[in-house]
Design a protein around this motif. Structure first.
Motif, PDB file in Angstrom:
ATOM      1  N   PHE A 387       0.850  -1.193   0.000  1.00 18.49           N
ATOM      2  CA  PHE A 387       0.000   0.000   0.000  1.00 18.49           C
ATOM      3  C   PHE A 387       0.888   1.246   0.000  1.00 18.49           C
ATOM      4  N   ALA A 388       0.579   2.202  -0.879  1.00 23.19           N
ATOM      5  CA  ALA A 388       1.357   3.453  -0.873  1.00 23.19           C
ATOM      6  C   ALA A 388       0.491   4.627  -1.282  1.00 23.19           C
ATOM      7  N   GLY A 389       0.549   5.692  -0.536  1.00 27.04           N
ATOM      8  CA  GLY A 389      -0.196   6.909  -0.869  1.00 27.04           C
ATOM      9  C   GLY A 389      -0.301   7.789   0.355  1.00 27.04           C
ATOM     10  N   GLU A 390      -0.410   9.094   0.116  1.00 24.80           N
ATOM     11  CA  GLU A 390      -0.537  10.027   1.227  1.00 24.80           C
ATOM     12  C   GLU A 390      -2.019  10.291   1.474  1.00 24.80           C
ATOM     13  N   VAL A 391      -2.441  10.251   2.722  1.00 23.08           N
ATOM     14  CA  VAL A 391      -3.853  10.489   3.037  1.00 23.08           C
ATOM     15  C   VAL A 391      -4.030  11.969   3.367  1.00 23.08           C
ATOM     16  N   SER A 392      -4.926  12.645   2.628  1.00 23.44           N
ATOM     17  CA  SER A 392      -5.166  14.064   2.927  1.00 23.44           C
ATOM     18  C   SER A 392      -6.349  14.185   3.877  1.00 23.44           C
ATOM     19  N   LYS A 417       0.678  -7.362  -5.900  1.00 26.02           N
ATOM     20  CA  LYS A 417      -0.297  -6.291  -6.110  1.00 26.02           C
ATOM     21  C   LYS A 417       0.110  -5.042  -5.338  1.00 26.02           C
ATOM     22  N   ALA A 418      -0.331  -3.894  -5.876  1.00 27.29           N
ATOM     23  CA  ALA A 418      -0.065  -2.648  -5.148  1.00 27.29           C
ATOM     24  C   ALA A 418      -1.307  -1.777  -5.182  1.00 27.29           C
ATOM     25  N   VAL A 419      -1.681  -1.265  -4.015  1.00 28.40           N
ATOM     26  CA  VAL A 419      -2.792  -0.321  -3.946  1.00 28.40           C
ATOM     27  C   VAL A 419      -2.172   1.074  -3.936  1.00 28.40           C
ATOM     28  N   ILE A 420      -2.493   1.851  -4.977  1.00 30.70           N
ATOM     29  CA  ILE A 420      -1.845   3.160  -5.148  1.00 30.70           C
ATOM     30  C   ILE A 420      -2.890   4.215  -5.549  1.00 30.70           C
ATOM     31  N   PRO A 421      -2.560   5.507  -5.491  1.00 35.04           N
ATOM     32  CA  PRO A 421      -3.538   6.538  -5.846  1.00 35.04           C
ATOM     33  C   PRO A 421      -3.963   6.490  -7.313  1.00 35.04           C
ATOM     34  N   GLU A 422      -5.162   6.914  -7.547  1.00 35.95           N
ATOM     35  CA  GLU A 422      -5.809   6.888  -8.860  1.00 35.95           C
ATOM     36  C   GLU A 422      -4.955   7.536  -9.968  1.00 35.95           C
ATOM     37  N   HIS A 423      -4.525   8.769  -9.734  1.00 33.51           N
ATOM     38  CA  HIS A 423      -3.913   9.521 -10.832  1.00 33.51           C
ATOM     39  C   HIS A 423      -2.468   9.146 -11.100  1.00 33.51           C
ATOM     40  N   SER A 424      -1.984   8.084 -10.534  1.00 31.89           N
ATOM     41  CA  SER A 424      -0.604   7.718 -10.846  1.00 31.89           C
ATOM     42  C   SER A 424      -0.563   6.459 -11.703  1.00 31.89           C
ATOM     43  N   ARG A 425      -1.701   6.102 -12.297  1.00 32.09           N
ATOM     44  CA  ARG A 425      -1.757   4.774 -12.921  1.00 32.09           C
ATOM     45  C   ARG A 425      -1.141   4.687 -14.312  1.00 32.09           C
ATOM     46  N   PHE A 426      -0.897   5.844 -14.965  1.00 29.29           N
ATOM     47  CA  PHE A 426      -0.514   5.767 -16.372  1.00 29.29           C
ATOM     48  C   PHE A 426       0.968   5.534 -16.630  1.00 29.29           C
ATOM     49  N   ASN A 427       1.813   5.793 -15.645  1.00 32.13           N
ATOM     50  CA  ASN A 427       3.243   5.915 -15.945  1.00 32.13           C
ATOM     51  C   ASN A 427       4.046   4.619 -15.983  1.00 32.13           C
ATOM     52  N   PHE A 428       3.431   3.516 -15.660  1.00 33.06           N
ATOM     53  CA  PHE A 428       4.285   2.340 -15.475  1.00 33.06           C
ATOM     54  C   PHE A 428       4.102   1.310 -16.583  1.00 33.06           C
ATOM     55  N   LYS A 429       5.210   1.090 -17.274  1.00 36.72           N
ATOM     56  CA  LYS A 429       5.118   0.092 -18.332  1.00 36.72           C
ATOM     57  C   LYS A 429       5.844  -1.180 -17.928  1.00 36.72           C
ATOM     58  N   GLU A 430       6.924  -0.967 -17.161  1.00 35.49           N
ATOM     59  CA  GLU A 430       7.769  -2.141 -16.881  1.00 35.49           C
ATOM     60  C   GLU A 430       7.438  -2.818 -15.558  1.00 35.49           C
ATOM     61  N   ILE A 431       6.391  -2.412 -14.912  1.00 34.60           N
ATOM     62  CA  ILE A 431       6.089  -2.977 -13.592  1.00 34.60           C
ATOM     63  C   ILE A 431       5.163  -4.185 -13.743  1.00 34.60           C
ATOM     64  N   ASN A 432       5.619  -5.312 -13.232  1.00 35.33           N
ATOM     65  CA  ASN A 432       4.787  -6.517 -13.318  1.00 35.33           C
ATOM     66  C   ASN A 432       4.001  -6.743 -12.035  1.00 35.33           C
ATOM     67  N   LEU A 433       3.317  -5.705 -11.601  1.00 24.70           N
ATOM     68  CA  LEU A 433       2.484  -5.824 -10.409  1.00 24.70           C
ATOM     69  C   LEU A 433       1.061  -5.509 -10.845  1.00 24.70           C
ATOM     70  N   GLU A 434       0.108  -6.139 -10.216  1.00 24.22           N
ATOM     71  CA  GLU A 434      -1.271  -5.743 -10.483  1.00 24.22           C
ATOM     72  C   GLU A 434      -1.514  -4.441  -9.714  1.00 24.22           C
ATOM     73  N   LEU A 435      -1.857  -3.380 -10.430  1.00 29.11           N
ATOM     74  CA  LEU A 435      -2.020  -2.090  -9.762  1.00 29.11           C
ATOM     75  C   LEU A 435      -3.491  -1.828  -9.478  1.00 29.11           C
ATOM     76  N   ILE A 436      -3.817  -1.648  -8.222  1.00 26.41           N
ATOM     77  CA  ILE A 436      -5.199  -1.358  -7.846  1.00 26.41           C
ATOM     78  C   ILE A 436      -5.236   0.115  -7.472  1.00 26.41           C
ATOM     79  N   THR A 437      -5.913   0.930  -8.295  1.00 29.64           N
ATOM     80  CA  THR A 437      -5.856   2.363  -8.043  1.00 29.64           C
ATOM     81  C   THR A 437      -7.092   2.818  -7.273  1.00 29.64           C
ATOM     82  N   ILE A 438      -6.853   3.685  -6.312  1.00 27.71           N
ATOM     83  CA  ILE A 438      -7.965   4.230  -5.531  1.00 27.71           C
ATOM     84  C   ILE A 438      -7.831   5.744  -5.492  1.00 27.71           C
TER      85      ILE A 438
END
Ligand code: TYD
Ligand code: MG
Length: 450
Positions: A387-392, A417-438
């Motif tokens: 899990f990674a992200g800053e909570v506002s 798997k990684a749970v990460i913030p919504e707006h950071s989902r576009f930048n990763f091409k080489e990551i072999n993790l399932e990205l769950i964006t919130i």
């Protein structure tokens, strides 16, 4: 004419006042003022000789840095020791400062440098005992059991060591100041003189400084602006992890950190911090545990956020944070209460970071929140997820820096798997993790239910 007057100086931060004060207005410490004689005409008088140099004539040839022999210390120094530099190593008594620098002395001596280790605190026998424990045998490592700066200066002129270790700066004194060793006046005067020697003779110095709160010895804070590099050595005595943090570095980046592990034979470098922060057992499903890919200094690593939520007895609910700031925990709890309507007011909440490390990276917020929810609702989080992200305050999950490095580290450590913030989902091409964006903290609940 010698003008002399007394001033009152705060032993913690060096704040000066013409009268005694009970509480320091600068650092807010109580009973830290002591009287110091002040010589306006002190040892810095000289005969008026000077030399001006054209800017264009200043040589850019920098003497090469040399390795301290400890990769983690080199990293924090910005790539090794710069000749002619003054490095302050501050830390609580017993954290391992003398051990670290004795090991550095040995490694540097093995690399062909001449080292002078001044001990004003321990006897030569005590140093020898430590050296035996560390299995140190070095022919070009010289010890000097002395406290007077003038003698040290003579010794440096005669023996010409490349590196001088002063253990500790609080025990050294100069005859040109009349106050006792460890007082602010002595500390300042000795450091100024050592800086002069360092620059003129191009010798490097490590100054060990104890951080004490009882006011008996002045804290190294007063020296920070006089030295080139300030490194703090931190760690809990009953845990093996030690952290080197640079807070000032004229020759490299600040906020760099290095990891060491204290063992039976001294300090070992920890080059792969993820392994010491993640317990192999944590892969078992247990409620209240969340893994966070964090970024401190200049590298990513994984840590485990641990939370325990239990219903509180009568009176106030307890909040205890170890390894994160108490206010940060209060903020995360408040967001969970307000945005997710969790009834945490009647719960005691304990949060801890694995390994005794103090975590500053805001990206760990989401993992801490997930760990609290997991313990409160008594279910375990998936063991293959980070899990990674800053909570506002609004409950939105904010983007943080170095996404790619964090996720690559999680992948390297075997997470899926990684749970990460919504707006950071576009930048990763080489990551072999399932990205769950919130996007929002309430999405976290939905993700966790899956
Ligand atoms: P020390 O270097 O004397 O601390 P400082 O100079 O910062 O006051 O180290 C103190 C502690 O380290 C002491 O409690 C013993 C422990 N230690 C080890 O665990 N392993 C070792 O190999 C050594 C030399 C010390
Ligand atoms: Mg010591």
């Amino acid at each position: 004419m010698v003008k002399s007057a007394a001033v009152f100086v705060c032993g913690q931060c060096g704040y000066e006042s013409i009268k005694w004060l009970g509480k320091c207005p600068s650092c807010q410490t109580w009973s830290s003022f002591s009287e110091e004689p002040r010589n306006f005409n002190n040892a810095h008088t000289h005969n008026g000789d000077y030399k001006v140099v054209r800017l264009t004539d200043v040589s850019m040839e920098e003497s090469a840095r040399f390795s301290s022999g400890n990769a983690e210390l080199d990293r924090v120094l910005g790539g090794g020791i710069v000749p002619g530099s003054l490095i302050l190593l501050g830390g609580d008594p017993g954290v391992g400062k003398s051990t670290l620098l004795l090991q550095v002395a040995q490694k540097s001596a093995d690399n062909g440098y001449k080292i002078l280790y001044l001990t004003g605190e321990e006897s030569l026998r005590q140093i020898k005992l430590r050296a035996e424990r560390l299995k140190i045998k070095a022919d070009s490592l010289f010890l000097l059991n002395e406290q007077r700066l003038e003698i040290l200066e003579n010794c440096i002129r005669q023996t010409k060591p490349h590196l001088i270790i002063i253990d500790s700066i609080q025990t050294v004194y100069t005859d040109s100041v009349s106050s006792i060793p460890g007082s602010v006046a002595q500390l300042r005067e000795c450091t100024v003189k050592l800086a002069e020697i360092a620059k003129k003779m191009e010798r490097s110095f490590f100054l060990i400084g104890h951080v004490t709160k009882d006011g008996a010895l002045a804290g190294p804070k007063v020296l920070e602006h006089m030295v080139d590099v300030v490194i703090y050595f931190e760690g809990e005595k009953n845990l093996p992890l030690r952290v080197l943090r640079s807070v000032k570095n004229r020759y490299g980046s600040t906020d760099e950190i290095g990891f060491l592990e204290m063992g039976g034979e001294g300090l070992r470098e920890v080059q792969d911090p993820s392994y010491i922060f993640l317990d192999a057992r944590q892969r078992r499903p247990v409620s209240g545990l969340a893994v966070c890919p964090i970024y401190e200094g200049s590298r990513p690593f994984l840590i485990e956020a641990q939370a325990l939520v239990t219903s509180s007895g009568p009176g106030y609910a307890r909040r205890m944070a170890s390894g994160i700031d108490q206010n940060r925990l209060a903020l995360i709890i408040a967001v969970l209460e307000k945005r997710l309507s969790l009834n945490l007011g009647s719960q005691d909440i304990y949060v801890k970071v694995s390994g005794g490390f103090f975590l500053k990276d805001p990206a760990a917020d989401l993992g801490i929140a997930a760990a609290i929810i997991s313990s409160y609702q008594n279910f375990s989080l998936p063991v293959d997820t980070v899990f990674a992200g800053e909570v506002s305050l609004s409950g939105m999950i904010g983007k943080v820096s170095f996404w790619e490095n964090r996720l690559k580290e999680a992948e390297r450590m075997g997470y899926k798997k990684a749970v990460i913030p919504e707006h950071s989902r576009f930048n990763f091409k080489e990551i072999n993790l399932e990205l769950i964006t919130i996007e929002n903290i309430s999405d976290l609940l939905k993700v966790m239910e899956v």
